[in-house]
Design a protein around this motif. Structure first.
Motif, PDB file in Angstrom:
ATOM      1  N   ARG A  58       1.617  16.581   5.390  1.00 31.71           N
ATOM      2  CA  ARG A  58       2.072  15.492   4.524  1.00 31.71           C
ATOM      3  C   ARG A  58       2.774  16.107   3.318  1.00 31.71           C
ATOM      4  O   ARG A  58       2.149  16.382   2.299  1.00 31.71           O
ATOM      5  N   ASP A  71      -4.079   6.452   6.470  1.00 30.19           N
ATOM      6  CA  ASP A  71      -3.582   5.077   6.524  1.00 30.19           C
ATOM      7  C   ASP A  71      -4.002   4.318   5.267  1.00 30.19           C
ATOM      8  O   ASP A  71      -5.203   4.203   4.987  1.00 30.19           O
ATOM      9  N   GLU A  81      -4.216   1.148   4.443  1.00 32.81           N
ATOM     10  CA  GLU A  81      -5.094  -0.005   4.622  1.00 32.81           C
ATOM     11  C   GLU A  81      -6.534   0.425   4.891  1.00 32.81           C
ATOM     12  O   GLU A  81      -7.477  -0.147   4.332  1.00 32.81           O
ATOM     13  N   ARG A  82      -6.694   1.411   5.747  1.00 31.43           N
ATOM     14  CA  ARG A  82      -8.051   1.902   6.008  1.00 31.43           C
ATOM     15  C   ARG A  82      -8.650   2.526   4.758  1.00 31.43           C
ATOM     16  O   ARG A  82      -9.835   2.364   4.468  1.00 31.43           O
ATOM     17  N   ARG A  83      -7.818   3.233   4.004  1.00 35.07           N
ATOM     18  CA  ARG A  83      -8.293   3.863   2.774  1.00 35.07           C
ATOM     19  C   ARG A  83      -8.773   2.809   1.782  1.00 35.07           C
ATOM     20  O   ARG A  83      -9.807   2.988   1.119  1.00 35.07           O
TER      21      ARG A  83
END
Length: 267
Positions: free
Chosen positions: A120, A234, A236-238
């Protein structure tokens, strides 16, 4: 008399081991008006193993931790603004709050950071804390090519503010009792990544509010980076993990609960 044992026994920390300590613990625990308290189940088990006594002798009372204030001072706000401008406003931010010493392993932490950047490129890093390895850590970050994406804050009175800048907090300790840094992060809604050192796994819900790595000694930076991205990459998951982390920490580690459990022990 209540003895508070806040971390693993000194048999696991040779630099703290004294010949009189084992004898003192054994003799005190034989006394009817002496009780011992620890802040995690693993510490109770390790004291029991070391002294050859029933771990149930040690009453487990988890730390009571308050959510840290989030308001920055002018210096912290200015440093963050400059760092954000230099690294990009939407970057993935991995943080740490720790002493920079051999137990916390800041050089290993930076190795994981470098492995994360390879996967990343927008990742950036904030390390809050100081210690005798700070200079070595800054040099190591430069050697790894991530100095421009790593902010060494040093000691700070605004830890709560820095936590609000993190997407996740990582702790790679060899030894711990019950690390408040992991609890404080979750209270701020920050998922955590940790080695299974001491009571660290007891501070979170594995897979739900953070990640517990398989081993404290065999930490492989590439595997840690990939695990981190799989669980926290991700947004949203975070966010879902962040919300659960806050409610879990508030329920499990409230100062009121710690006080009541302590009163029960004295009663």
């Amino acid at each position: 008399v209540v003895i508070g044992m806040r971390t693993v026994p000194p048999i696991h920390r040779p630099e703290r081991l004294d010949a009189a300590y084992e004898l003192a613990c054994r003799e005190l625990l034989k006394m009817t008006r002496v009780r011992a308290t620890v802040n995690s189940a693993i510490v109770a088990q390790r004291y029991g193993d070391w002294l050859g006594v029933d771990p149930a002798l040690f009453k487990v009372i988890p730390n009571g931790v308050e959510r840290l204030p989030e308001r920055p001072d002018e210096t912290a706000a200015a440093r963050w603004a400059a760092f954000e401008s230099a690294t990009g406003g939407q970057a993935l931010t991995l943080g740490a709050v720790m002493r920079l010493d051999e137990n916390k392993r800041p050089l290993l932490w930076l190795n994981v950071a470098a492995a994360l950047v390879e996967r990343r490129p927008d990742a950036r890093f904030v390390i809050v804390g100081d210690g005798h390895l700070r200079g070595h850590a800054e040099e190591h970050a430069a050697r790894l090519g991530i100095a421009g994406r790593t902010l060494f804050v040093g000691r700070s009175a605004c830890v709560g503010y820095w936590l609000t800048r993190f997407d996740a907090l990582m702790l790679l300790s060899r030894h711990e009792g019950l690390p408040n840094a992991l609890i404080e992060a979750q209270l701020a809604g920050v998922p955590v990544i940790t080695t299974p050192a001491g009571g660290a796994p007891e501070t979170l819900l594995p897979g739900q509010t953070g990640i517990v790595l398989p081993d404290s000694e065999q930490v492989r930076p590439v595997e840690v980076a990939e695990s981190l991205l799989a669980s926290l990459g991700d947004p949203e998951r975070r966010l879902a993990m962040a919300a659960l982390a806050r409610s879990w920490a508030e329920e499990r580690f409230s100062p009121a609960a710690m006080i009541e459990r302590t009163f029960d022990l004295y009663r």
